[in-house]
Write a protein that holds these residues in place. Structure first.
Motif, PDB file in Angstrom:
ATOM      1  N   GLY A 112      14.997  11.309   8.054  1.00  0.00           N
ATOM      2  CA  GLY A 112      14.791  10.691   9.368  1.00  0.00           C
ATOM      3  C   GLY A 112      14.731   9.174   9.284  1.00  0.00           C
ATOM      4  O   GLY A 112      15.321   8.471  10.095  1.00  0.00           O
ATOM      5  N   TYR A 113      14.069   8.671   8.263  1.00  0.00           N
ATOM      6  CA  TYR A 113      13.866   7.210   8.130  1.00  0.00           C
ATOM      7  C   TYR A 113      15.010   6.521   7.366  1.00  0.00           C
ATOM      8  O   TYR A 113      15.105   5.309   7.378  1.00  0.00           O
ATOM      9  N   GLY A 114      15.831   7.330   6.694  1.00  0.00           N
ATOM     10  CA  GLY A 114      16.896   6.750   5.873  1.00  0.00           C
ATOM     11  C   GLY A 114      16.308   6.011   4.686  1.00  0.00           C
ATOM     12  O   GLY A 114      15.298   6.441   4.105  1.00  0.00           O
ATOM     13  N   GLN A 115      16.888   4.890   4.372  1.00  0.00           N
ATOM     14  CA  GLN A 115      16.364   4.089   3.235  1.00  0.00           C
ATOM     15  C   GLN A 115      15.115   3.356   3.718  1.00  0.00           C
ATOM     16  O   GLN A 115      15.186   2.590   4.687  1.00  0.00           O
ATOM     17  N   ILE A 116      14.022   3.619   3.030  1.00  0.00           N
ATOM     18  CA  ILE A 116      12.743   3.070   3.499  1.00  0.00           C
ATOM     19  C   ILE A 116      11.974   2.395   2.365  1.00  0.00           C
ATOM     20  O   ILE A 116      12.047   2.799   1.202  1.00  0.00           O
ATOM     21  N   VAL A 117      11.257   1.352   2.729  1.00  0.00           N
ATOM     22  CA  VAL A 117      10.316   0.699   1.804  1.00  0.00           C
ATOM     23  C   VAL A 117       8.936   0.803   2.448  1.00  0.00           C
ATOM     24  O   VAL A 117       8.782   0.521   3.640  1.00  0.00           O
ATOM     25  N   ILE A 118       7.962   1.276   1.656  1.00  0.00           N
ATOM     26  CA  ILE A 118       6.577   1.335   2.149  1.00  0.00           C
ATOM     27  C   ILE A 118       5.716   0.427   1.270  1.00  0.00           C
ATOM     28  O   ILE A 118       5.775   0.504   0.034  1.00  0.00           O
ATOM     29  N   LEU A 119       4.954  -0.442   1.930  1.00  0.00           N
ATOM     30  CA  LEU A 119       4.050  -1.336   1.200  1.00  0.00           C
ATOM     31  C   LEU A 119       2.597  -0.927   1.434  1.00  0.00           C
ATOM     32  O   LEU A 119       2.223  -0.611   2.564  1.00  0.00           O
ATOM     33  N   ASP A 120       1.822  -0.957   0.362  1.00  0.00           N
ATOM     34  CA  ASP A 120       0.382  -0.676   0.460  1.00  0.00           C
ATOM     35  C   ASP A 120      -0.367  -2.010   0.414  1.00  0.00           C
ATOM     36  O   ASP A 120      -0.205  -2.795  -0.522  1.00  0.00           O
ATOM     37  N   HIS A 121      -1.185  -2.259   1.444  1.00  0.00           N
ATOM     38  CA  HIS A 121      -1.921  -3.534   1.518  1.00  0.00           C
ATOM     39  C   HIS A 121      -3.399  -3.383   1.199  1.00  0.00           C
ATOM     40  O   HIS A 121      -4.179  -4.312   1.411  1.00  0.00           O
ATOM     41  N   GLY A 122      -3.778  -2.206   0.731  1.00  0.00           N
ATOM     42  CA  GLY A 122      -5.199  -1.971   0.453  1.00  0.00           C
ATOM     43  C   GLY A 122      -5.939  -1.572   1.715  1.00  0.00           C
ATOM     44  O   GLY A 122      -5.389  -1.659   2.820  1.00  0.00           O
ATOM     45  N   ASN A 123      -7.161  -1.123   1.556  1.00  0.00           N
ATOM     46  CA  ASN A 123      -7.994  -0.671   2.689  1.00  0.00           C
ATOM     47  C   ASN A 123      -7.294   0.400   3.524  1.00  0.00           C
ATOM     48  O   ASN A 123      -7.532   0.498   4.729  1.00  0.00           O
ATOM     49  N   GLY A 124      -6.386   1.164   2.905  1.00  0.00           N
ATOM     50  CA  GLY A 124      -5.704   2.248   3.613  1.00  0.00           C
ATOM     51  C   GLY A 124      -4.571   1.797   4.516  1.00  0.00           C
ATOM     52  O   GLY A 124      -3.961   2.594   5.222  1.00  0.00           O
ATOM     53  N   LEU A 125      -4.282   0.495   4.496  1.00  0.00           N
ATOM     54  CA  LEU A 125      -3.261  -0.067   5.385  1.00  0.00           C
ATOM     55  C   LEU A 125      -1.894  -0.073   4.686  1.00  0.00           C
ATOM     56  O   LEU A 125      -1.763  -0.578   3.578  1.00  0.00           O
ATOM     57  N   THR A 126      -0.864   0.515   5.388  1.00  0.00           N
ATOM     58  CA  THR A 126       0.494   0.477   4.846  1.00  0.00           C
ATOM     59  C   THR A 126       1.459   0.004   5.923  1.00  0.00           C
ATOM     60  O   THR A 126       1.206   0.175   7.120  1.00  0.00           O
ATOM     61  N   THR A 127       2.575  -0.602   5.483  1.00  0.00           N
ATOM     62  CA  THR A 127       3.650  -0.943   6.418  1.00  0.00           C
ATOM     63  C   THR A 127       4.918  -0.248   5.945  1.00  0.00           C
ATOM     64  O   THR A 127       5.139  -0.088   4.732  1.00  0.00           O
ATOM     65  N   HIS A 128       5.737   0.190   6.933  1.00  0.00           N
ATOM     66  CA  HIS A 128       6.930   0.989   6.645  1.00  0.00           C
ATOM     67  C   HIS A 128       8.144   0.297   7.250  1.00  0.00           C
ATOM     68  O   HIS A 128       8.109  -0.077   8.427  1.00  0.00           O
TER      69      HIS A 128
END
Ligand code: ZN
Length: 284
Positions: free
Chosen positions: A213-229
């Motif tokens: 569904g997302y195709g090529q994806i990068v997920i970043l972890d910023h700590g404190n449970g926070l992620t960006t996709h």
């Protein structure tokens, strides 16, 4: 009959004509005693003089030492004064920094060193006051650092420059048609294929792969449970485990996965829950 108080010395002298003559010298005992007393007096005076000389030498050594210590003291005062000026300057910088970091700067009570005034006394109290100020500064700077680092891990910048903000977070119609509706978990930004995509905050790459569904994806972890996709990328430019700073490029806009055209699908998640990225983004 009166006793003879004289001492006699007999000297035998030889003359050149081998005729010897005896000479008698007599000294009265009173004179002998007087000479003894005089000799003792002279000796005492000499000893006293010698003692005085050594005392004077010792005194001169102490004077010299005092002068050396005075100079050393003066030098240390100058150094402490310089140090105090530097601490003043750092305190000013820390005050300015607190406006940026949001960490409240605790004003110190009385300034024990009297900043700006004449330097009055150099003692242990002055040194320990300076030490206290330095320790205070250290803790302030650590607080600034922590606050700024924390802020760097909040996704507060747009992941692409320009582009057109299209579908937002929330319920929307199915973009593939059919009249149905769906819940859109992120923010869509339409942009030409190849547009650079950047990290919205400091973080670690936890996924750099294909996702259904997302195709090529990068997920970043910023700590404190926070992620960006960052989804539908045409190109991924980072690898898992890589640490990124805010603004560094991680890939390019594409249309991979379930997509109707080149755009970035951007999600912010707290734990597993997607939240509106607009909460974190400055208005466009
Ligand atoms: Zn989307």
């Amino acid at each position: 009959m009166k006793r003879d108080e004289r001492l006699y010395a007999f000297i035998v002298a030889h003359t050149s004509r081998s005729r010897s003559r005896i000479r008698r010298i007599s000294i009265h005992k009173r004179w002998l005693k007087a000479s003894g007393v005089l000799a003792a007096l002279v000796l005492c005076t000499a000893l006293y003089g010698l003692y005085g000389l050594t005392q004077q030498a010792a005194h001169m050594r102490i004077e010299e030492e005092n002068e050396r210590l005075r100079l050393e003291n003066e030098r240390q005062r100058q150094q402490l004064k310089k140090l105090e000026n530097r601490v003043d300057a750092i305190e000013d910088a820390s005050r300015r920094l607190s406006e940026i970091s949001g960490v409240s700067h605790e004003e110190e009570g009385t300034d024990a060193l009297g900043a700006g005034g004449p330097w009055l006394n150099l003692d242990a109290a002055a040194v320990s006051a300076l030490e206290a100020r330095a320790a205070h500064l250290e803790s302030d700077l650590r607080a600034h650092e922590a606050a700024l680092r924390e802020r760097a891990r909040v996704p507060s910048i747009w992941p692409i420059e320009g582009g057109e903000v299209t579908d937002s977070y929330g319920v929307r119609g199915n973009p593939f048609g059919g009249g149905s509706s769906e819940f859109h978990l992120g923010q869509d930004i339409a942009a030409p294929r190849g547009t650079p995509v950047v990290a919205a905050a400091d973080g670690v790459v936890v996924k750099a792969d294909w996702q259904s569904g997302y195709g090529q994806i990068v997920i970043l972890d910023h700590g404190n449970g926070l992620t960006t996709h960052y989804a539908h990328l045409s190109k991924i430019e980072v690898t898992e485990g890589q640490e990124l700073t805010r603004g560094s490029q991680l890939g390019q806009v594409g249309s991979t996965g379930r997509s109707t055209g080149p755009h970035l699908h951007y999600e912010v998640r707290i734990g597993d829950v997607a939240v509106s990225p607009l909460h974190y983004l400055p208005a466009r």
